[in-house]
Scaffold this motif. Structure first.
Motif, PDB file in Angstrom:
ATOM      1  N   LEU A  45       9.986   2.849  -8.540  1.00 35.61           N
ATOM      2  CA  LEU A  45      10.790   3.333  -7.600  1.00 35.61           C
ATOM      3  C   LEU A  45      10.206   3.549  -6.841  1.00 35.61           C
ATOM      4  CD1 LEU A  45      13.594   3.486  -9.460  1.00 35.61           C
ATOM      5  CD2 LEU A  45      13.536   1.676  -8.512  1.00 35.61           C
ATOM      6  N   SER A  46       9.519   4.671  -6.665  1.00 36.15           N
ATOM      7  CA  SER A  46       9.373   6.040  -5.392  1.00 36.15           C
ATOM      8  C   SER A  46       7.905   4.957  -4.848  1.00 36.15           C
ATOM      9  CB  SER A  46       8.155   7.366  -6.254  1.00 36.15           C
ATOM     10  OG  SER A  46       9.023   7.559  -7.045  1.00 36.15           O
ATOM     11  N   ALA A  47       7.265   4.194  -5.762  1.00 35.15           N
ATOM     12  CA  ALA A  47       6.247   3.578  -5.406  1.00 35.15           C
ATOM     13  C   ALA A  47       6.661   2.096  -3.968  1.00 35.15           C
ATOM     14  CB  ALA A  47       5.193   3.109  -6.256  1.00 35.15           C
ATOM     15  N   ILE A  48       8.048   1.540  -4.909  1.00 35.25           N
ATOM     16  CA  ILE A  48       8.151   0.814  -3.841  1.00 35.25           C
ATOM     17  C   ILE A  48       8.439   1.017  -2.034  1.00 35.25           C
ATOM     18  CG2 ILE A  48      10.249  -1.664  -3.999  1.00 35.25           C
ATOM     19  CD1 ILE A  48       9.091  -2.022  -7.276  1.00 35.25           C
ATOM     20  N   LEU A  49       9.569   2.323  -2.897  1.00 33.74           N
ATOM     21  CA  LEU A  49      10.555   2.403  -1.362  1.00 33.74           C
ATOM     22  C   LEU A  49       9.737   2.702  -0.301  1.00 33.74           C
ATOM     23  CD1 LEU A  49      13.691   4.448  -3.764  1.00 33.74           C
ATOM     24  CD2 LEU A  49      13.332   2.411  -2.387  1.00 33.74           C
ATOM     25  N   HIS A  50       8.703   3.213  -0.697  1.00 39.71           N
ATOM     26  CA  HIS A  50       7.688   4.019   0.135  1.00 39.71           C
ATOM     27  C   HIS A  50       6.160   3.658   0.592  1.00 39.71           C
ATOM     28  CE1 HIS A  50      10.418   7.193  -1.876  1.00 39.71           C
ATOM     29  NE2 HIS A  50      10.388   7.444   0.160  1.00 39.71           N
ATOM     30  N   GLU A  52       1.365  -1.151   0.651  1.00 42.71           N
ATOM     31  CA  GLU A  52       0.465  -0.163   0.150  1.00 42.71           C
ATOM     32  C   GLU A  52       0.875   0.648   0.519  1.00 42.71           C
ATOM     33  OE1 GLU A  52      -2.501  -0.614   3.423  1.00 42.71           O
ATOM     34  OE2 GLU A  52      -3.890  -1.828   2.746  1.00 42.71           O
ATOM     35  N   ILE A  53       0.586   1.865  -0.902  1.00 37.49           N
ATOM     36  CA  ILE A  53       1.165   3.724  -1.116  1.00 37.49           C
ATOM     37  C   ILE A  53      -0.151   4.983   0.122  1.00 37.49           C
ATOM     38  CG2 ILE A  53       2.743   2.979  -2.553  1.00 37.49           C
ATOM     39  CD1 ILE A  53       0.879   4.706  -4.654  1.00 37.49           C
ATOM     40  N   SER A  54       0.887   5.382  -0.215  1.00 39.08           N
ATOM     41  CA  SER A  54      -0.191   7.051   1.021  1.00 39.08           C
ATOM     42  C   SER A  54      -1.057   7.522   0.104  1.00 39.08           C
ATOM     43  CB  SER A  54       0.994   7.592   1.638  1.00 39.08           C
ATOM     44  OG  SER A  54       2.013   9.140   0.832  1.00 39.08           O
ATOM     45  N   GLY A  55      -2.266   8.202   1.179  1.00 39.11           N
ATOM     46  CA  GLY A  55      -3.187   8.865  -0.186  1.00 39.11           C
ATOM     47  C   GLY A  55      -2.805   9.596  -1.443  1.00 39.11           C
ATOM     48  N   SER A  56      -1.588  10.214   0.060  1.00 42.44           N
ATOM     49  CA  SER A  56      -0.466  11.531  -0.975  1.00 42.44           C
ATOM     50  C   SER A  56      -0.176  11.431  -2.317  1.00 42.44           C
ATOM     51  CB  SER A  56       0.204  12.231  -0.061  1.00 42.44           C
ATOM     52  OG  SER A  56      -0.431  12.877   1.191  1.00 42.44           O
ATOM     53  N   LEU A  57       0.713  10.337  -2.176  1.00 42.31           N
ATOM     54  CA  LEU A  57       1.280   9.646  -3.615  1.00 42.31           C
ATOM     55  C   LEU A  57       0.488   9.336  -4.872  1.00 42.31           C
ATOM     56  CD1 LEU A  57       4.624   9.269  -4.109  1.00 42.31           C
ATOM     57  CD2 LEU A  57       4.099   7.060  -3.005  1.00 42.31           C
ATOM     58  N   HIS A  58      -0.380   8.569  -4.050  1.00 44.04           N
ATOM     59  CA  HIS A  58      -1.708   7.770  -4.879  1.00 44.04           C
ATOM     60  C   HIS A  58      -2.446   8.978  -5.432  1.00 44.04           C
ATOM     61  CE1 HIS A  58      -5.326   6.105  -6.315  1.00 44.04           C
ATOM     62  NE2 HIS A  58      -4.636   5.165  -6.250  1.00 44.04           N
ATOM     63  N   ASP A  59      -2.168   9.906  -5.344  1.00 46.42           N
ATOM     64  CA  ASP A  59      -2.427  10.920  -5.985  1.00 46.42           C
ATOM     65  C   ASP A  59      -1.615  11.992  -6.571  1.00 46.42           C
ATOM     66  OD1 ASP A  59      -5.151  10.845  -4.384  1.00 46.42           O
ATOM     67  OD2 ASP A  59      -4.888  12.659  -3.229  1.00 46.42           O
ATOM     68  N   TYR A  60      -0.646  11.226  -6.256  1.00 47.78           N
ATOM     69  CA  TYR A  60       0.580  12.553  -6.857  1.00 47.78           C
ATOM     70  C   TYR A  60       0.503  11.565  -8.693  1.00 47.78           C
ATOM     71  CZ  TYR A  60       4.724  13.539  -8.864  1.00 47.78           C
ATOM     72  OH  TYR A  60       5.852  13.820  -9.654  1.00 47.78           O
ATOM     73  N   PHE A  61       0.359  10.198  -8.361  1.00 43.32           N
ATOM     74  CA  PHE A  61       0.530   9.430  -9.856  1.00 43.32           C
ATOM     75  C   PHE A  61      -0.383   9.635 -10.401  1.00 43.32           C
ATOM     76  CE2 PHE A  61       3.087   6.168  -7.582  1.00 43.32           C
ATOM     77  CZ  PHE A  61       4.140   6.987  -7.213  1.00 43.32           C
ATOM     78  N   ASP A  62      -2.434  10.187  -9.799  1.00 45.05           N
ATOM     79  CA  ASP A  62      -3.225  10.574 -10.736  1.00 45.05           C
ATOM     80  C   ASP A  62      -2.657  11.025 -11.552  1.00 45.05           C
ATOM     81  OD1 ASP A  62      -4.402   7.737  -9.884  1.00 45.05           O
ATOM     82  OD2 ASP A  62      -5.915   9.117  -8.132  1.00 45.05           O
ATOM     83  N   GLU A  63      -2.126  12.132 -10.851  1.00 45.05           N
ATOM     84  CA  GLU A  63      -1.893  13.456 -11.978  1.00 45.05           C
ATOM     85  C   GLU A  63      -1.078  13.681 -12.937  1.00 45.05           C
ATOM     86  OE1 GLU A  63      -1.050  16.354  -9.107  1.00 45.05           O
ATOM     87  OE2 GLU A  63      -2.304  16.672  -7.548  1.00 45.05           O
ATOM     88  N   ILE A  64       0.202  12.234 -12.348  1.00 50.48           N
ATOM     89  CA  ILE A  64       1.730  12.501 -13.928  1.00 50.48           C
ATOM     90  C   ILE A  64       1.470  11.310 -14.655  1.00 50.48           C
ATOM     91  CG2 ILE A  64       2.989  14.364 -12.119  1.00 50.48           C
ATOM     92  CD1 ILE A  64       4.489  11.318 -11.885  1.00 50.48           C
ATOM     93  N   LEU A  65       0.751  10.315 -13.703  1.00 48.52           N
ATOM     94  CA  LEU A  65       0.825   8.835 -14.614  1.00 48.52           C
ATOM     95  C   LEU A  65      -0.992   8.715 -15.458  1.00 48.52           C
ATOM     96  CD1 LEU A  65       2.522   6.718 -12.404  1.00 48.52           C
ATOM     97  CD2 LEU A  65       3.418   7.932 -14.310  1.00 48.52           C
ATOM     98  N   GLY A 123      14.794  12.754  -8.839  1.00 47.72           N
ATOM     99  CA  GLY A 123      14.375  12.252  -7.995  1.00 47.72           C
ATOM    100  C   GLY A 123      13.526  11.785  -7.914  1.00 47.72           C
ATOM    101  N   ILE A 124      13.128  11.160  -6.397  1.00 46.43           N
ATOM    102  CA  ILE A 124      11.948  10.241  -6.421  1.00 46.43           C
ATOM    103  C   ILE A 124      10.720  10.955  -5.431  1.00 46.43           C
ATOM    104  CG2 ILE A 124      13.343   8.207  -6.707  1.00 46.43           C
ATOM    105  CD1 ILE A 124      13.097   7.136  -3.727  1.00 46.43           C
ATOM    106  N   ARG A 125       9.634  10.430  -5.252  1.00 47.26           N
ATOM    107  CA  ARG A 125       8.567  11.068  -4.743  1.00 47.26           C
ATOM    108  C   ARG A 125       8.542   9.853  -3.061  1.00 47.26           C
ATOM    109  NH1 ARG A 125       7.082  16.629  -6.453  1.00 47.26           N
ATOM    110  NH2 ARG A 125       7.654  16.438  -8.498  1.00 47.26           N
ATOM    111  N   ASP A 126       8.752  10.905  -1.846  1.00 43.63           N
ATOM    112  CA  ASP A 126       8.782   9.708  -0.736  1.00 43.63           C
ATOM    113  C   ASP A 126       6.817  10.045  -0.184  1.00 43.63           C
ATOM    114  OD1 ASP A 126       7.925  11.966   0.438  1.00 43.63           O
ATOM    115  OD2 ASP A 126       9.103  12.492   1.850  1.00 43.63           O
ATOM    116  N   GLU A 127       6.219   9.298   0.701  1.00 42.74           N
ATOM    117  CA  GLU A 127       4.967   9.603   0.557  1.00 42.74           C
ATOM    118  C   GLU A 127       4.421  10.406   0.909  1.00 42.74           C
ATOM    119  OE1 GLU A 127       7.401   8.079   4.646  1.00 42.74           O
ATOM    120  OE2 GLU A 127       7.653   8.030   2.720  1.00 42.74           O
ATOM    121  N   THR A 128       4.906  11.818   1.529  1.00 43.04           N
ATOM    122  CA  THR A 128       4.382  12.932   1.619  1.00 43.04           C
ATOM    123  C   THR A 128       4.602  13.856   0.313  1.00 43.04           C
ATOM    124  OG1 THR A 128       6.473  13.593   1.874  1.00 43.04           O
ATOM    125  CG2 THR A 128       4.811  12.836   3.484  1.00 43.04           C
TER     126      THR A 128
END
Length: 807
Positions: free
Chosen positions: A305-310, A256-269, A408-413
């Motif tokens: 990588l952002s998802a797996i690491l966080h 599972e990933i954080s809601g913030s990271l999930h929303d970020y993926f919705d925006e850019i992917l 760079g990559i994105r963390d959970e925030t």
């Protein structure tokens, strides 16, 4: 003392490899190379699934050795005479010198070597700049190789370089293998000796010197063989064999990933990229992601990588845990090393005291223009993993590393940071050299050396390397070899495209039996689920249209505004449109003497005239970063390079990028001229018929792909026939006759102007095969032309001129 079983297994595999290779008779291989087809009756074709490890090895091992033979004989295939190699073709020649004491030691220990493999240290002398490296294959003889090998030496044998230190080599030599009769008149076969035994004995009697030729490097194929022999010990071997998982990941097992990271993926992917990332978090052992050209594979990798690491691992049922094959506990010596890394103050100087921050740098990533910054780990993070990223080439490695350092990559925030990356592999590009393993090790040793002068201890090379790797969060390397270090994410994510070019297989026999079939392709054929990236951001829709239909079941779709971003001013001329095929129906192919390659001088002449007209009318294309000329054949590439050098001199490389189709995989240009070369009535089109090479060739261009070839010849292949018919239906097929300059006359160009070409969508262009070279007849089927001040759109990341565009 405990022994690392994996190292023993690797050594056993290398010994087995050496017994086969070093036992071969080089000159008998040369004589028999044309008859290898007769010896291929025991080979088995690669299948999609296997019953057990023995069946798997029985298929792949013989094919691998066929590939080794082809690599050894590659020089001969490039145009040598039957009796041996011509002067100048030898890769490297030098002399090995052995002391009398060492010779005696060799001969004394012969009977003690149960497996027949000797590991011996020798000194070598050479004035050549090219060095000798680990796993180089050498041919040894007591006689000098004067001017190449004009005649067969009386005594000779193979040896494999184990390692090199300055001017000393450690060699693997095999006392078994193919035998020779020392005394022909004696019937007793006990008098037979191996070639290596005779070589060592006779050389001792002369001057204790061995004359040596470097045949080739077997470094890559040795790694392949070790990997092949280790299949039986892999925890997911059943999946490798059967291409199916007994326990597929489910939603309640997914990370599972954080809601913030999930929303970020919705925006850019896009949708397919997000689905690919979800698959990577699904807790499946193998995840396959297919990325057609320009669909954003690298961006998907960064997202993964952002998802797996966080990510947070979901709760896994106990029954599931029992089914996981865990590694055995490491030996006590290895545990001591781990404890030493964890609590360095218990064993001596604390390595952290050696690190001297410089201008905000943490000591591991010296600033080199990328402004690399140390990783900041959120203290609230409860779970931490390490990830291994592998790639098949140095340029592919550098692309991933550069993107990691740049974006760079994105963390959970959703905070951006640069993770601690180590790049393992040869020849790193200068822009990523700061995170290469060698650079980091040298930097750390230098710091340790300065500290040692003040009383602290330094550390040997292996321990420094281990420390650097232990501190890395992401390790990026050329081959899948974790060197004994553990990585937290228990999954393998394979990202590639089976309808683009695979790894090169030199042996035509091995290729015929399917040795070039990738694991990805084998899984896909066996029905294993594949996640496809479907939105492309590179090509004009008219370029995308044909490969989408021919190779991707018409699932490719265009990114938003991609047509406007790839529209260009030269599209107002139909012969410079997004997709064109020029039929040089009077052209003829030829084969340079002594080569296996082909050239077509008519296609070169036509391409040169086209290029001159192009850059005269559109000056911005006079740059190798904008325009490329590619061809499947190396000799055609050389001919293009010679003609451009004659015209532009030493500046020719700056005005146009010329290379093979294979060399351009993973790259892109605004305009690509593709010379097909083959033009004959009955010889066929050779490896141009490989649809993967065709796909790569026509998808290198962003705004215009201009294909030059013989329609009559190419029609013999189904895929090329479909391409030609597609060009005819879309009104972008042109028959060209000599003199070629007349085709690009001002009068003819004016007749080929498109009235309305702004909305050049494939479906809206009418069908006409343009038999009479009258493109104006089709102008009414197009819509509107682009404005002169066109928008070039955002460029992909380029690390060097014309390179590092992701595919």
């Amino acid at each position: 003392m405990a022994v690392d079983k994996s190292k023993l297994q690797d050594e056993d595999s290398i010994t087995r490899f050496c017994k086969v290779i070093l036992g071969w008779d080089y000159f008998r291989l040369l004589k028999q190379c044309s008859n290898f087809k007769d010896a291929a009756s025991d080979l088995k074709e690669v299948k999609d699934t296997y019953n057990d490890v023995d069946e798997y090895l029985a298929t792949f091992e013989p094919l691998l050795f066929e590939e080794v033979k082809a690599q050894i004989l590659q020089l001969k295939k490039d145009g040598e005479e039957e009796e041996g190699m011509e002067e100048g073709n030898l890769s490297l020649t030098f002399v090995l010198c052995i002391s009398a004491a060492e010779w005696n030691l060799w001969l004394e220990k012969e009977s003690d070597e149960s497996d027949g493999i000797h590991l011996k240290a020798v000194a070598y002398e050479t004035d050549e700049e090219e060095s000798v490296s680990q796993h180089d294959l050498l041919l040894l003889s007591k006689e000098q190789f004067k001017g190449g090998i004009k005649s067969i030496p009386t005594t000779y044998a193979f040896a494999l370089v184990e390692n090199r230190q300055k001017n000393q080599l450690r060699l693997r030599m095999y006392l078994g293998g193919e035998f020779i009769r020392v005394y022909p008149d004696v019937e007793n076969y006990s008098e037979r000796l191996s070639r290596m035994q005779v070589l060592l004995t006779s050389a001792k009697a002369v001057n204790r010197c061995l004359y040596t030729i470097k045949i080739c490097s077997l470094s890559t194929i040795v790694r392949e063989y070790v990997a092949l022999r280790s299949v039986g010990s892999l925890p997911f071997k059943d999946l490798i064999l059967t291409a199916s998982e007994k326990h597929s990941g489910s939603k309640d097992q997914a990370w599972e990933i954080s809601g913030s990271l999930h929303d970020y993926f919705d925006e850019i992917l896009n949708k397919s990229q997000k689905e690919a990332i979800d698959a990577g978090l699904s807790h499946k052992v193998f995840v396959l992601i297919q990325g057609p050209p320009g669909t954003g594979k690298t961006q998907t990798i960064i997202g993964l990588l952002s998802a797996i690491l966080h990510a947070t691992p979901a709760r896994v049922h106990k029954v599931r845990l029992r089914e996981i094959n865990r590694k055995p506990d490491p030996p006590i010596q290895k545990r001591y090393k781990h404890w030493e890394h964890a609590s360095p103050w218990l064993f001596g100087a604390n390595p952290r005291d050696i690190i001297m921050p410089i201008d905000g740098d943490d000591g591991f990533f010296p600033t080199t223009g990328n402004e690399l910054k140390p990783e900041v780990v959120n203290s609230s993070r409860k779970y931490r993993v390490r990830v291994l990223v592998c790639a098949p080439s140095n340029s592919a490695l550098d692309e991933v590393v550069f993107r990691l350092l740049k974006t760079g990559i994105r963390d959970e925030t959703v905070h951006t940071y640069t993770p601690k990356v180590v790049r393992i592999g040869l020849k790193p590009h200068h822009s990523v050299e700061a995170v290469s393993l060698d650079h980091l090790v040298n930097h750390k040793r230098n710091l340790a050396g300065d500290k040692q002068k003040q009383g602290a201890t330094g550390g040997d090379l292996d321990s420094v390397r281990a420390t650097v790797l232990d501190e890395a969060v992401i390790v990026v390397e050329l081959v899948l070899d974790n060197g004994g270090y553990s990585f937290g994410h228990c999954a393998v994510v394979m990202i590639g495209d089976p309808v683009q070019l695979p790894a090169t297989v030199i042996s035509p026999i091995a290729e015929k039996f399917g040795y070039g079939t990738s694991l990805f392709k084998r899984f896909q054929r066996a029905g294993y689920p594949v996640n496809m990236l479907k939105t492309q951001y590179r090509m004009h829709p008219e370029i995308r249209s044909f490969p989408s239909k021919e190779f991707y079941n018409e699932v490719l779709e265009d990114g938003s505004d991609i047509q406007n971003q790839t529209n260009r001013g030269w599209h107002k001329f139909r012969c410079f449109g997004p997709f064109c095929f020029f039929d040089i129906h009077e052209g003829k192919e030829s084969q340079p003497s002594g080569s296996g390659s082909w050239v077509n001088e008519d296609e070169v002449e036509f391409a040169l005239i086209m290029y001159h007209k192009f850059i005269t009318m559109f000056q911005e294309l006079k740059s190798s970063s904008q325009l490329a000329i590619i061809s499947p054949y190396g000799h055609q590439v050389k001919l293009f390079q010679e003609r451009f050098r004659d015209t532009f001199g030493v500046e020719s490389k700056k005005v146009v990028d010329i290379g093979t189709v294979d060399g351009f995989q993973g790259r892109e240009k605004d305009v690509v001229i593709f010379s097909c070369v083959r033009a004959n009535k009955n010889r066929g089109i050779g490896f141009v018929s490989d649809f993967r090479r065709m796909n790569v060739g026509i998808t290198r261009a962003k705004s215009s792909i201009l294909v030059i070839g013989s329609a009559l010849t190419l029609r013999s292949d189904e895929h090329w026939k479909n391409l030609i018919e597609s060009a005819q239906k879309r009104g972008c097929f042109f028959k060209v006759s000599k003199p070629f300059a007349s085709f690009f006359s001002n009068e003819n160009l004016e007749s080929m102007m498109v009235k309305d070409a702004d909305a050049r969508v494939p479906e809206r262009i009418g069908a006409n095969d343009n038999e009479n070279n009258a493109p104006e007849n089709n102008a009414e089927d197009a819509d509107q032309g682009p404005p002169d001040d066109h928008d070039y759109g955002d460029e992909d990341v380029e690390m060097y001129e014309g390179g590092f565009e992701e595919d």
